[in-house]
Design an enzyme around this catalytic site. Sequence first.
Site, PDB file in Angstrom:
ATOM      1  N   VAL A   1       0.835  -1.219   0.000  1.00  0.00           N
ATOM      2  CA  VAL A   1       0.000   0.000   0.000  1.00  0.00           C
ATOM      3  C   VAL A   1       0.863   1.259   0.000  1.00  0.00           C
ATOM      4  O   VAL A   1       0.596   2.210  -0.741  1.00  0.00           O
ATOM      5  CB  VAL A   1      -0.971  -0.019   1.205  1.00  0.00           C
ATOM      6  CG1 VAL A   1      -1.646   1.324   1.402  1.00  0.00           C
ATOM      7  CG2 VAL A   1      -2.022  -1.091   0.987  1.00  0.00           C
TER       8      VAL A   1
ATOM      9  N   GLU B   1      -7.864   2.486   2.279  1.00  0.00           N
ATOM     10  CA  GLU B   1      -7.357   2.192   0.930  1.00  0.00           C
ATOM     11  C   GLU B   1      -8.182   1.063   0.317  1.00  0.00           C
ATOM     12  O   GLU B   1      -8.410   0.048   0.963  1.00  0.00           O
ATOM     13  CB  GLU B   1      -5.883   1.768   1.030  1.00  0.00           C
ATOM     14  CG  GLU B   1      -5.242   1.486  -0.293  1.00  0.00           C
ATOM     15  CD  GLU B   1      -5.428   2.654  -1.268  1.00  0.00           C
ATOM     16  OE1 GLU B   1      -4.905   3.732  -1.005  1.00  0.00           O
ATOM     17  OE2 GLU B   1      -6.125   2.473  -2.292  1.00  0.00           O
TER      18      GLU B   1
ATOM     19  N   GLU C   1      -4.710  -5.641  -5.305  1.00  0.00           N
ATOM     20  CA  GLU C   1      -3.452  -6.138  -5.853  1.00  0.00           C
ATOM     21  C   GLU C   1      -3.736  -6.672  -7.250  1.00  0.00           C
ATOM     22  O   GLU C   1      -4.774  -7.282  -7.497  1.00  0.00           O
ATOM     23  CB  GLU C   1      -2.862  -7.223  -4.950  1.00  0.00           C
ATOM     24  CG  GLU C   1      -2.509  -6.670  -3.590  1.00  0.00           C
ATOM     25  CD  GLU C   1      -1.709  -7.616  -2.710  1.00  0.00           C
ATOM     26  OE1 GLU C   1      -1.213  -8.636  -3.205  1.00  0.00           O
ATOM     27  OE2 GLU C   1      -1.588  -7.314  -1.513  1.00  0.00           O
TER      28      GLU C   1
ATOM     29  N   ASN D   1     -14.694  -4.957   2.653  1.00  0.00           N
ATOM     30  CA  ASN D   1     -13.965  -6.236   2.569  1.00  0.00           C
ATOM     31  C   ASN D   1     -14.830  -7.415   3.014  1.00  0.00           C
ATOM     32  O   ASN D   1     -14.790  -8.487   2.414  1.00  0.00           O
ATOM     33  CB  ASN D   1     -12.692  -6.190   3.413  1.00  0.00           C
ATOM     34  CG  ASN D   1     -11.549  -5.535   2.651  1.00  0.00           C
ATOM     35  OD1 ASN D   1     -11.733  -5.112   1.514  1.00  0.00           O
ATOM     36  ND2 ASN D   1     -10.386  -5.449   3.254  1.00  0.00           N
TER      37      ASN D   1
ATOM     38  N   CYS E   1      -5.729  -9.086   2.870  1.00  0.00           N
ATOM     39  CA  CYS E   1      -6.835  -8.294   3.430  1.00  0.00           C
ATOM     40  C   CYS E   1      -8.036  -9.115   3.894  1.00  0.00           C
ATOM     41  O   CYS E   1      -8.340  -9.137   5.084  1.00  0.00           O
ATOM     42  CB  CYS E   1      -7.282  -7.248   2.437  1.00  0.00           C
ATOM     43  SG  CYS E   1      -6.033  -5.993   2.166  1.00  0.00           S
TER      44      CYS E   1
ATOM     45  N   LYS F   1      -7.599 -11.577   7.020  1.00  0.00           N
ATOM     46  CA  LYS F   1      -7.299 -10.945   8.312  1.00  0.00           C
ATOM     47  C   LYS F   1      -8.405  -9.975   8.738  1.00  0.00           C
ATOM     48  O   LYS F   1      -8.730  -9.869   9.911  1.00  0.00           O
ATOM     49  CB  LYS F   1      -5.929 -10.261   8.281  1.00  0.00           C
ATOM     50  CG  LYS F   1      -5.885  -8.921   7.609  1.00  0.00           C
ATOM     51  CD  LYS F   1      -4.555  -8.213   7.847  1.00  0.00           C
ATOM     52  CE  LYS F   1      -4.480  -6.898   7.103  1.00  0.00           C
ATOM     53  NZ  LYS F   1      -5.370  -5.852   7.589  1.00  0.00           N
TER      54      LYS F   1
ATOM     55  N   LYS G   1      -4.125 -14.863  -6.097  1.00  0.00           N
ATOM     56  CA  LYS G   1      -4.897 -14.541  -7.301  1.00  0.00           C
ATOM     57  C   LYS G   1      -3.915 -14.194  -8.412  1.00  0.00           C
ATOM     58  O   LYS G   1      -2.728 -13.978  -8.138  1.00  0.00           O
ATOM     59  CB  LYS G   1      -5.904 -13.424  -7.053  1.00  0.00           C
ATOM     60  CG  LYS G   1      -5.301 -12.070  -6.762  1.00  0.00           C
ATOM     61  CD  LYS G   1      -6.415 -11.036  -6.713  1.00  0.00           C
ATOM     62  CE  LYS G   1      -5.869  -9.648  -6.476  1.00  0.00           C
ATOM     63  NZ  LYS G   1      -6.873  -8.626  -6.477  1.00  0.00           N
TER      64      LYS G   1
ATOM     65  N   ARG H   1       0.504 -14.307   0.643  1.00  0.00           N
ATOM     66  CA  ARG H   1      -0.101 -14.225   1.979  1.00  0.00           C
ATOM     67  C   ARG H   1      -1.488 -14.871   1.990  1.00  0.00           C
ATOM     68  O   ARG H   1      -2.339 -14.528   1.182  1.00  0.00           O
ATOM     69  CB  ARG H   1      -0.186 -12.756   2.432  1.00  0.00           C
ATOM     70  CG  ARG H   1       1.167 -12.169   2.778  1.00  0.00           C
ATOM     71  CD  ARG H   1       1.082 -10.720   3.209  1.00  0.00           C
ATOM     72  NE  ARG H   1       0.955  -9.808   2.082  1.00  0.00           N
ATOM     73  CZ  ARG H   1       0.997  -8.488   2.192  1.00  0.00           C
ATOM     74  NH1 ARG H   1       1.160  -7.918   3.370  1.00  0.00           N
ATOM     75  NH2 ARG H   1       0.880  -7.722   1.124  1.00  0.00           N
TER      76      ARG H   1
HETATM   77  P1  NAD Z   1       2.872  -4.766   4.254  1.00  0.00           P
HETATM   78  O1  NAD Z   1       3.079  -5.615   5.461  1.00  0.00           O
HETATM   79  O2  NAD Z   1       3.172  -5.292   2.894  1.00  0.00           O
HETATM   80  O3  NAD Z   1       3.704  -3.402   4.418  1.00  0.00           O
HETATM   81  C1  NAD Z   1       3.844  -2.719   5.601  1.00  0.00           C
HETATM   82  C2  NAD Z   1       5.252  -2.167   5.611  1.00  0.00           C
HETATM   83  O4  NAD Z   1       5.388  -1.226   6.647  1.00  0.00           O
HETATM   84  C3  NAD Z   1       6.310  -3.241   5.855  1.00  0.00           C
HETATM   85  O5  NAD Z   1       7.260  -3.190   4.808  1.00  0.00           O
HETATM   86  C4  NAD Z   1       6.941  -2.817   7.186  1.00  0.00           C
HETATM   87  O6  NAD Z   1       8.327  -3.101   7.253  1.00  0.00           O
HETATM   88  C5  NAD Z   1       6.697  -1.320   7.143  1.00  0.00           C
HETATM   89  N1  NAD Z   1       6.794  -0.656   8.444  1.00  0.00           N
HETATM   90  C6  NAD Z   1       6.201  -0.996   9.605  1.00  0.00           C
HETATM   91  N2  NAD Z   1       6.528  -0.127  10.575  1.00  0.00           N
HETATM   92  C7  NAD Z   1       7.338   0.797  10.005  1.00  0.00           C
HETATM   93  C8  NAD Z   1       8.018   1.949  10.492  1.00  0.00           C
HETATM   94  N3  NAD Z   1       7.910   2.327  11.761  1.00  0.00           N
HETATM   95  N4  NAD Z   1       8.782   2.654   9.643  1.00  0.00           N
HETATM   96  C9  NAD Z   1       8.898   2.271   8.348  1.00  0.00           C
HETATM   97  N5  NAD Z   1       8.288   1.203   7.821  1.00  0.00           N
HETATM   98  C10 NAD Z   1       7.522   0.477   8.644  1.00  0.00           C
HETATM   99  O7  NAD Z   1       1.358  -4.316   4.315  1.00  0.00           O
HETATM  100  P2  NAD Z   1       0.436  -3.782   3.107  1.00  0.00           P
HETATM  101  O8  NAD Z   1      -0.102  -4.916   2.326  1.00  0.00           O
HETATM  102  O9  NAD Z   1       1.130  -2.673   2.403  1.00  0.00           O
HETATM  103  O10 NAD Z   1      -0.782  -3.195   3.958  1.00  0.00           O
HETATM  104  C11 NAD Z   1      -0.623  -2.044   4.777  1.00  0.00           C
HETATM  105  C12 NAD Z   1      -1.971  -1.682   5.358  1.00  0.00           C
HETATM  106  O11 NAD Z   1      -2.894  -1.375   4.314  1.00  0.00           O
HETATM  107  C13 NAD Z   1      -2.617  -2.815   6.165  1.00  0.00           C
HETATM  108  O12 NAD Z   1      -3.316  -2.259   7.228  1.00  0.00           O
HETATM  109  C14 NAD Z   1      -3.564  -3.455   5.164  1.00  0.00           C
HETATM  110  O13 NAD Z   1      -4.654  -4.077   5.785  1.00  0.00           O
HETATM  111  C15 NAD Z   1      -4.033  -2.247   4.380  1.00  0.00           C
HETATM  112  N6  NAD Z   1      -4.455  -2.538   3.000  1.00  0.00           N
HETATM  113  C16 NAD Z   1      -3.763  -3.435   2.229  1.00  0.00           C
HETATM  114  C17 NAD Z   1      -4.156  -3.655   0.915  1.00  0.00           C
HETATM  115  C18 NAD Z   1      -3.410  -4.642   0.031  1.00  0.00           C
HETATM  116  O14 NAD Z   1      -3.951  -5.001  -1.020  1.00  0.00           O
HETATM  117  N7  NAD Z   1      -2.233  -5.116   0.392  1.00  0.00           N
HETATM  118  C19 NAD Z   1      -5.269  -2.974   0.382  1.00  0.00           C
HETATM  119  C20 NAD Z   1      -5.943  -2.073   1.183  1.00  0.00           C
HETATM  120  C21 NAD Z   1      -5.535  -1.846   2.499  1.00  0.00           C
END
Ligand code: NAD
Length: 442
Positions: free
Chosen positions: A11, A155, A159, A212, A268, A271, A328, A335
């Site tokens: 994200v 968001e 993906e 979701n 997503c 969880k 997908k 994940r």
């Molecule tokens: P992710 O785990 O891929 O990425 C999170 C990143 O944040 C990791 O790389 C981690 O190292 C970094 N991080 C954590 N603490 C940090 C800090 N203090 N400083 C710098 N970096 C730090 O997660 P994601 O898939 O990108 O999802 C992020 C959020 O968005 C989640 O809450 C998820 O539910 C939500 N979201 C995800 C999607 C998706 O399709 N992946 C879509 C919508 C919403």
Amino acid sequence: MKISIIGTGYVGLATGISLANNMNHIICVGRNREKIKKINNGNLPFFEPGLDKLLQKVLKKKTFTVSSNLQNSILQTDITFIAVGTPTINNHIDLSEIKNAACEIGKALKRKKSYHVIVVKSTVVPTTTESVIKPIIEKYSGKKADEFGLCMNPEFLREGNAIEDAINPDRIVIGQIDDKSGKYLARAFKNFSCPIIFTNLRTAEMIKYTSNSLFATIISFSNEISRICEKIGEIDVVDVWKTVHLDKRLSPGLSHYLFSGCGYGGSCFPKDTKALLSFAKKLGLKAEIIKSVVKVNTTQPERLLHLLKKRIAHLKNKKIAILGLSFKPDTDDLRESPALTIIKLLMKEKAQIICHDPMVYKNSQRLELNNFRIRLATTVEEAVKGADAVLLLTAWNEYKSLKPIFFKKKMKKPLIIDGRRIYSKELFINSGVEYLGIGYTS
Ligand code: NAD
């Protein structure tokens, strides 16, 4: 606007790169220096169609950079998005990364004189922004919430479709603690033509869970229907769906999700449904529908094994080829992929497992695959050759073009179990290849 984004995961990067392409100046903040270097050199840490080209474009335009210095990044920008992970651990949302980020933001704000807006983009259960994140920022900044801005901006990007979703969203939701915060954040989205919905913080949080959980519910409902079809016999669930989809109230929108398969996965739906369920329990609610949605999804991968064992009762030492590992197509994200659950079930049966996925390479170091007793094939041919059965688990385009003759030539006694129903069963009639699929037992 100058924006910092904490988190260089899916994200953080997809949002950052798209906003940088849209007249904003973005600093993404990461922790892993090696990864940061690679991104600043134009290489994404994951696969997302077209995003690498957009990254190279915004790096060239100098509107996007990644830094490891969180404090400086906040001091140099006007808005900070929090896009860190919020996993569900033991069925409860884990807020440790977001609490840590809030603490760092608070420390930076203490040093900042000008107005700054903090935006929670991570998915968090309702009231988290007000009751968890706000007090931490206040404590470490020594400022009250009206001295800085606070918003919740869920968001919705998918993906595999991130660029289209980011450039052309259906809506932008701004949950705001006060009007000033929301108006300030809206400036970052001034070039978007979609509706912007201003609401309070907890409504914004709830919108994301509702969205979701709705899609997850449709998928589990579709899978429940497929189980009923399998049990009755002489019904193909695909024929049922094709006709149900003709209803104008469903197509084209919802019909994409109203389709049977081996279950939802990814970072997503699994969880977020579990987090909402435990959150509802805390409120004294049973949330029976969401509970069933989770249960159907958890047990759906077993249906593939059930179909397989109808034809091969003892799987010990049988060579089973898996086509598709990602949850997908058009992503390399493993994940919560149903494929991993199915592989675990096959491992218990002591089957020999060989897997192919166009985006999970033979020599790749994928942590998710560390404990799996599998072989990774470089080509589909290599995976399928001499297999006792093929389980199709991800609907990659590359697999859609495979013909029955291909399986017939490569396999011992060809048996295809289609977990995504990408093949037409008619193709396999008199082909010398046995075809079974979710919702179709021949
Ligand atoms: P992710 O785990 O891929 O990425 C999170 C990143 O944040 C990791 O790389 C981690 O190292 C970094 N991080 C954590 N603490 C940090 C800090 N203090 N400083 C710098 N970096 C730090 O997660 P994601 O898939 O990108 O999802 C992020 C959020 O968005 C989640 O809450 C998820 O539910 C939500 N979201 C995800 C999607 C998706 O399709 N992946 C879509 C919508 C919403």
